[in-house]
Design a protein around this motif. Structure first.
Motif, PDB file in Angstrom:
ATOM      1  N   PHE B   9       0.839  -1.202   0.000  1.00  0.00           N
ATOM      2  CA  PHE B   9       0.000   0.000   0.000  1.00  0.00           C
ATOM      3  C   PHE B   9       0.878   1.257   0.000  1.00  0.00           C
ATOM      4  O   PHE B   9       0.644   2.196  -0.760  1.00  0.00           O
ATOM      5  CB  PHE B   9      -0.909  -0.027   1.237  1.00  0.00           C
ATOM      6  CG  PHE B   9      -1.858   1.115   1.336  1.00  0.00           C
ATOM      7  CD1 PHE B   9      -2.951   1.188   0.490  1.00  0.00           C
ATOM      8  CD2 PHE B   9      -1.682   2.116   2.278  1.00  0.00           C
ATOM      9  CE1 PHE B   9      -3.855   2.246   0.587  1.00  0.00           C
ATOM     10  CE2 PHE B   9      -2.574   3.171   2.380  1.00  0.00           C
ATOM     11  CZ  PHE B   9      -3.662   3.236   1.534  1.00  0.00           C
ATOM     12  N   VAL B  13       1.109   4.160  -2.803  1.00  0.00           N
ATOM     13  CA  VAL B  13       0.823   5.573  -2.554  1.00  0.00           C
ATOM     14  C   VAL B  13       2.004   6.447  -2.988  1.00  0.00           C
ATOM     15  O   VAL B  13       1.827   7.468  -3.664  1.00  0.00           O
ATOM     16  CB  VAL B  13       0.465   5.807  -1.071  1.00  0.00           C
ATOM     17  CG1 VAL B  13       0.431   7.286  -0.736  1.00  0.00           C
ATOM     18  CG2 VAL B  13      -0.889   5.176  -0.760  1.00  0.00           C
TER      19      VAL B  13
ATOM     20  N   ARG C   5      -4.012 -11.752  -5.714  1.00  0.00           N
ATOM     21  CA  ARG C   5      -4.273 -10.727  -6.727  1.00  0.00           C
ATOM     22  C   ARG C   5      -5.431  -9.821  -6.323  1.00  0.00           C
ATOM     23  O   ARG C   5      -5.416  -8.630  -6.618  1.00  0.00           O
ATOM     24  CB  ARG C   5      -4.522 -11.354  -8.109  1.00  0.00           C
ATOM     25  CG  ARG C   5      -3.208 -11.703  -8.795  1.00  0.00           C
ATOM     26  CD  ARG C   5      -3.378 -12.002 -10.267  1.00  0.00           C
ATOM     27  NE  ARG C   5      -3.687 -10.826 -11.055  1.00  0.00           N
ATOM     28  CZ  ARG C   5      -4.005 -10.862 -12.351  1.00  0.00           C
ATOM     29  NH1 ARG C   5      -4.041 -12.028 -12.987  1.00  0.00           N
ATOM     30  NH2 ARG C   5      -4.272  -9.767 -13.000  1.00  0.00           N
ATOM     31  N   THR C   6      -6.434 -10.376  -5.635  1.00  0.00           N
ATOM     32  CA  THR C   6      -7.517  -9.526  -5.126  1.00  0.00           C
ATOM     33  C   THR C   6      -6.962  -8.524  -4.119  1.00  0.00           C
ATOM     34  O   THR C   6      -7.292  -7.329  -4.163  1.00  0.00           O
ATOM     35  CB  THR C   6      -8.619 -10.389  -4.475  1.00  0.00           C
ATOM     36  OG1 THR C   6      -9.176 -11.231  -5.475  1.00  0.00           O
ATOM     37  CG2 THR C   6      -9.719  -9.526  -3.888  1.00  0.00           C
ATOM     38  N   ASP C   7      -6.102  -8.999  -3.223  1.00  0.00           N
ATOM     39  CA  ASP C   7      -5.477  -8.096  -2.253  1.00  0.00           C
ATOM     40  C   ASP C   7      -4.683  -7.003  -2.964  1.00  0.00           C
ATOM     41  O   ASP C   7      -4.804  -5.818  -2.629  1.00  0.00           O
ATOM     42  CB  ASP C   7      -4.522  -8.878  -1.339  1.00  0.00           C
ATOM     43  CG  ASP C   7      -5.253  -9.683  -0.277  1.00  0.00           C
ATOM     44  OD1 ASP C   7      -6.492  -9.559  -0.180  1.00  0.00           O
ATOM     45  OD2 ASP C   7      -4.598 -10.433   0.458  1.00  0.00           O
ATOM     46  N   ALA C   8      -3.880  -7.396  -3.955  1.00  0.00           N
ATOM     47  CA  ALA C   8      -3.022  -6.429  -4.651  1.00  0.00           C
ATOM     48  C   ALA C   8      -3.873  -5.393  -5.380  1.00  0.00           C
ATOM     49  O   ALA C   8      -3.597  -4.190  -5.318  1.00  0.00           O
ATOM     50  CB  ALA C   8      -2.108  -7.152  -5.629  1.00  0.00           C
ATOM     51  N   PHE C   9      -4.923  -5.873  -6.061  1.00  0.00           N
ATOM     52  CA  PHE C   9      -5.810  -4.963  -6.793  1.00  0.00           C
ATOM     53  C   PHE C   9      -6.502  -4.000  -5.822  1.00  0.00           C
ATOM     54  O   PHE C   9      -6.570  -2.795  -6.057  1.00  0.00           O
ATOM     55  CB  PHE C   9      -6.836  -5.793  -7.562  1.00  0.00           C
ATOM     56  CG  PHE C   9      -7.771  -4.982  -8.409  1.00  0.00           C
ATOM     57  CD1 PHE C   9      -7.323  -4.379  -9.568  1.00  0.00           C
ATOM     58  CD2 PHE C   9      -9.105  -4.846  -8.068  1.00  0.00           C
ATOM     59  CE1 PHE C   9      -8.190  -3.635 -10.372  1.00  0.00           C
ATOM     60  CE2 PHE C   9      -9.966  -4.107  -8.859  1.00  0.00           C
ATOM     61  CZ  PHE C   9      -9.509  -3.510 -10.020  1.00  0.00           C
ATOM     62  N   THR C  10      -6.997  -4.550  -4.711  1.00  0.00           N
ATOM     63  CA  THR C  10      -7.691  -3.744  -3.710  1.00  0.00           C
ATOM     64  C   THR C  10      -6.756  -2.697  -3.115  1.00  0.00           C
ATOM     65  O   THR C  10      -7.111  -1.514  -3.000  1.00  0.00           O
ATOM     66  CB  THR C  10      -8.253  -4.663  -2.606  1.00  0.00           C
ATOM     67  OG1 THR C  10      -9.100  -5.626  -3.225  1.00  0.00           O
ATOM     68  CG2 THR C  10      -9.029  -3.885  -1.573  1.00  0.00           C
ATOM     69  N   ASP C  11      -5.550  -3.116  -2.737  1.00  0.00           N
ATOM     70  CA  ASP C  11      -4.570  -2.171  -2.196  1.00  0.00           C
ATOM     71  C   ASP C  11      -4.267  -1.081  -3.212  1.00  0.00           C
ATOM     72  O   ASP C  11      -4.156   0.092  -2.858  1.00  0.00           O
ATOM     73  CB  ASP C  11      -3.273  -2.902  -1.837  1.00  0.00           C
ATOM     74  CG  ASP C  11      -3.422  -3.743  -0.590  1.00  0.00           C
ATOM     75  OD1 ASP C  11      -4.461  -3.630   0.088  1.00  0.00           O
ATOM     76  OD2 ASP C  11      -2.502  -4.508  -0.283  1.00  0.00           O
ATOM     77  N   GLY C  12      -4.138  -1.487  -4.474  1.00  0.00           N
ATOM     78  CA  GLY C  12      -3.860  -0.504  -5.528  1.00  0.00           C
ATOM     79  C   GLY C  12      -4.975   0.512  -5.645  1.00  0.00           C
ATOM     80  O   GLY C  12      -4.728   1.721  -5.693  1.00  0.00           O
ATOM     81  N   VAL C  13      -6.216   0.031  -5.671  1.00  0.00           N
ATOM     82  CA  VAL C  13      -7.355   0.946  -5.818  1.00  0.00           C
ATOM     83  C   VAL C  13      -7.439   1.900  -4.618  1.00  0.00           C
ATOM     84  O   VAL C  13      -7.608   3.118  -4.788  1.00  0.00           O
ATOM     85  CB  VAL C  13      -8.670   0.165  -6.002  1.00  0.00           C
ATOM     86  CG1 VAL C  13      -9.870   1.088  -5.883  1.00  0.00           C
ATOM     87  CG2 VAL C  13      -8.676  -0.534  -7.354  1.00  0.00           C
ATOM     88  N   PHE C  14      -7.292   1.380  -3.404  1.00  0.00           N
ATOM     89  CA  PHE C  14      -7.294   2.245  -2.220  1.00  0.00           C
ATOM     90  C   PHE C  14      -6.160   3.276  -2.309  1.00  0.00           C
ATOM     91  O   PHE C  14      -6.365   4.466  -2.046  1.00  0.00           O
ATOM     92  CB  PHE C  14      -7.120   1.413  -0.941  1.00  0.00           C
ATOM     93  CG  PHE C  14      -8.406   0.949  -0.335  1.00  0.00           C
ATOM     94  CD1 PHE C  14      -9.103   1.763   0.546  1.00  0.00           C
ATOM     95  CD2 PHE C  14      -8.934  -0.292  -0.624  1.00  0.00           C
ATOM     96  CE1 PHE C  14     -10.293   1.331   1.122  1.00  0.00           C
ATOM     97  CE2 PHE C  14     -10.130  -0.726  -0.062  1.00  0.00           C
ATOM     98  CZ  PHE C  14     -10.813   0.091   0.813  1.00  0.00           C
ATOM     99  N   ALA C  15      -4.969   2.808  -2.676  1.00  0.00           N
ATOM    100  CA  ALA C  15      -3.810   3.701  -2.745  1.00  0.00           C
ATOM    101  C   ALA C  15      -4.063   4.824  -3.738  1.00  0.00           C
ATOM    102  O   ALA C  15      -3.729   5.988  -3.489  1.00  0.00           O
ATOM    103  CB  ALA C  15      -2.557   2.908  -3.138  1.00  0.00           C
ATOM    104  N   LEU C  90     -15.715  -5.357  -5.509  1.00  0.00           N
ATOM    105  CA  LEU C  90     -15.810  -4.330  -6.564  1.00  0.00           C
ATOM    106  C   LEU C  90     -16.830  -3.260  -6.192  1.00  0.00           C
ATOM    107  O   LEU C  90     -16.622  -2.072  -6.457  1.00  0.00           O
ATOM    108  CB  LEU C  90     -16.220  -4.962  -7.898  1.00  0.00           C
ATOM    109  CG  LEU C  90     -15.130  -5.549  -8.772  1.00  0.00           C
ATOM    110  CD1 LEU C  90     -15.739  -6.048 -10.081  1.00  0.00           C
ATOM    111  CD2 LEU C  90     -14.016  -4.547  -9.064  1.00  0.00           C
ATOM    112  N   LEU C  93     -15.185  -1.034  -3.749  1.00  0.00           N
ATOM    113  CA  LEU C  93     -14.167  -0.221  -4.425  1.00  0.00           C
ATOM    114  C   LEU C  93     -14.806   0.877  -5.274  1.00  0.00           C
ATOM    115  O   LEU C  93     -14.281   1.989  -5.362  1.00  0.00           O
ATOM    116  CB  LEU C  93     -13.262  -1.103  -5.285  1.00  0.00           C
ATOM    117  CG  LEU C  93     -12.398  -2.110  -4.525  1.00  0.00           C
ATOM    118  CD1 LEU C  93     -11.511  -2.881  -5.490  1.00  0.00           C
ATOM    119  CD2 LEU C  93     -11.550  -1.437  -3.459  1.00  0.00           C
TER     120      LEU C  93
END
Lengths: 208, 208, 208, 208
Positions: B9, B13, C5-15, C90, C93
């Motif tokens: 994360f 960022v 990959r769900t974690d990575a995508f989620t972290d990316g979207v939050f970031a 999703l 997100l």
């Protein structure tokens, strides 16, 4: 230093820089005094002018994509990154992140001599920064693992061709900007097409 | 808590904040009554004024890059992050993410006393937030693993110098904003150049 | 499906969502007929009005940060995500990514009844979407591993309080928008401060 | 080549493209001569027109989300990516990253025939690029591991339906743009709802 975090950070920066390119296609301020039909007419007129911005978008996207592919291919063979390598990488990333700006100027105002040369100069700088990163990483890896081959002149050649033609394009742009754009397109195709149509040995012809 | 996701994360960022900086270089509204030649003239005029925005871009990019390198170097040695550590990290990230804003003001309006001081104050705040994170992480790690050394005054010194000079720069800016900009540049070079030209022991002189 | 990959995508979207917030602080069009001194005066005037936008930035940043921390804490205990879980994620997100928009309206036009209620309604929706995700993940995990505890009412309470107060804030905003803003701030502090000052047991009081 | 970095880069690009969509909802320039009450009135008027932009946002978000879910599901079964696969992936990403642009046109000017057809044409192109990626990956995997099944016509059918309906939508848009929007919505629901309400076998009906 942890190479995995450098890879992750680098991938993140490339991913963002490449995605921001779309924001540089200008959203028009359309006005139509005669309602939806007139607005659709204005939109059709605007969409008909998108050829240049779309080519610029594809060119910048392809070029950043090639550099990422090369970074990816090169650094997969490197096991270690020190602070100097990280600072050199930051230099490359600073230029990659800058690309949306000359892209915006070219996209918005078309192939003017000045902005087309500026665009080519940015690509030349990126290409040189990438070569510096590659050279440093390969030498460092060779120091750690003497079995790791240093780059021969023949291996370095395809990358040098890219740098050379970006620089030529930037100079040509001052007189004939449209020709310069096609030189940049040719460089991108030179690197992308072998990946699509020819199965070359991995590790050659991948540097831009 | 899973430190890998905090790292991912945080890297995300930093990667985004550093990439958004380019959006703060203002795309001009150029108009030329006399066609492409006049437009190229206007573009040349605009490109000639880019020195300040480019320096500001490089300065913000370099400074965020340094903080990322330090975060990376420090947290590679830390094995655990708890909720307090995550909240402190969010505080740092909130300031890092804010940097594109003072960068935009400085880039667009040049080194005015007020905006140059605001820029330096943001860097000072980032530097303090980074120190808080470092201190907390090192102490926590020492609690878990008593063999992990707490930071000595000598190790903390290089970081403190950065904080101090950002604060001095912010004050100097109120009277002599151009000198303040060079103070910020000097701090960035102080942290970047050793990485490029000197092979120091890892772990020292890396905090901003 | 690969949870990493769900974690990575989620972290990316939050970031990214958290980083885009800064773009919503409006860069002013300052003009000064009397050169740099007048421009500095105008900049000082503008900086003096930044209290509201800064508070809004901090509030949105903190709230998205809390949701990320909770997502992180909850999903660290989950070992599996199926397609339904991904679709629910999703949905969450989509609301998180939407937050920069009500933030921009609140930041730019101040605490108007309508925009402050819209801001609170977005937070309420995010809070409900988060609860749906949490409920689904916990139940699914319990199905796979019966030793995994289903959430008790007492555990769900802190999260419900957040949802409730966001909804109350959105209603209060229609009459007293300034009070509503402080309700949102209070909810953020309720979740952030224990992380900073109290060492609670992990897993409780973390849901917003 | 390292598939993990391709996955990380792809996830990053999807995460950013999906997050940038919110920037395409236009922040209005509200003016009210009669202070805060008039401004609130103007804001209410603006919020009342948000139905179209919100639907467009949800539609683009859902469609990109579906493609990401499918990419995720497909490529979890693939163990290797070569340069051709990476170039095909870049082609898909170039279209995914482009989506914020037709989204902005549709969001800002409503369902005009031209912009609604342009939006559908972009989705059609994305759908074809996704199919190319899937085909190539499955064939390549089959070459390496003959036990890996090549895709049967029945498996490919759900994806083909998506491509077909996007293309039909783009054509319908030229005459009846509002109906075209609902065709796009129907395609999105066709892919999202089974994930929510039906527990199908994994790997089928997931391609758009």
């Amino acid at each position: 230093m942890n190479k995995a975090r450098t890879d992750a950070f680098t991938d993140g920066v490339f991913a963002i820089a490449i995605t921001l390119l779309v924001l540089e296609i200008h959203i028009p301020e359309l006005k139509a005094p005669d309602g939806a039909a007139g607005l659709d007419q204005a939109m059709r007129g605007y969409l008909a002018t998108l050829g240049g911005p779309l080519l610029t978008y594809a060119l910048s996207f392809g070029t950043v994509g090639i550099i990422w592919l090369n970074h990816h291919a090169t650094f997969a063979r490197i096991s270690y990154v020190d602070r100097t390598g990280n600072v050199l990488n930051l230099l490359l990333l600073a230029i990659v992140c800058f690309i949306p700006f000359p892209t915006a100027l070219l996209s918005r105002y078309g192939p003017l001599p000045s902005s087309t040369a500026f665009y080519g100069a940015t690509f030349t700088a990126m290409s040189i920064a990438y070569a510096l990163n590659w050279q440093y990483a390969v030498r460092k890896q060779h120091e750690i693992d003497p079995a790791f081959p240093v780059m021969t002149f023949r291996e370095a050649l395809p990358g040098t061709i890219g740098t050379l033609f970006y620089a030529i394009g930037a100079l040509v742009a001052l007189i004939a900007p449209r020709i310069a754009v096609w030189i940049y397109v040719a460089v991108a195709l030179y690197y992308l097409l072998p990946g699509l149509f020819v199965q070359r040995g991995r590790g050659t012809a991948v540097s831009a």
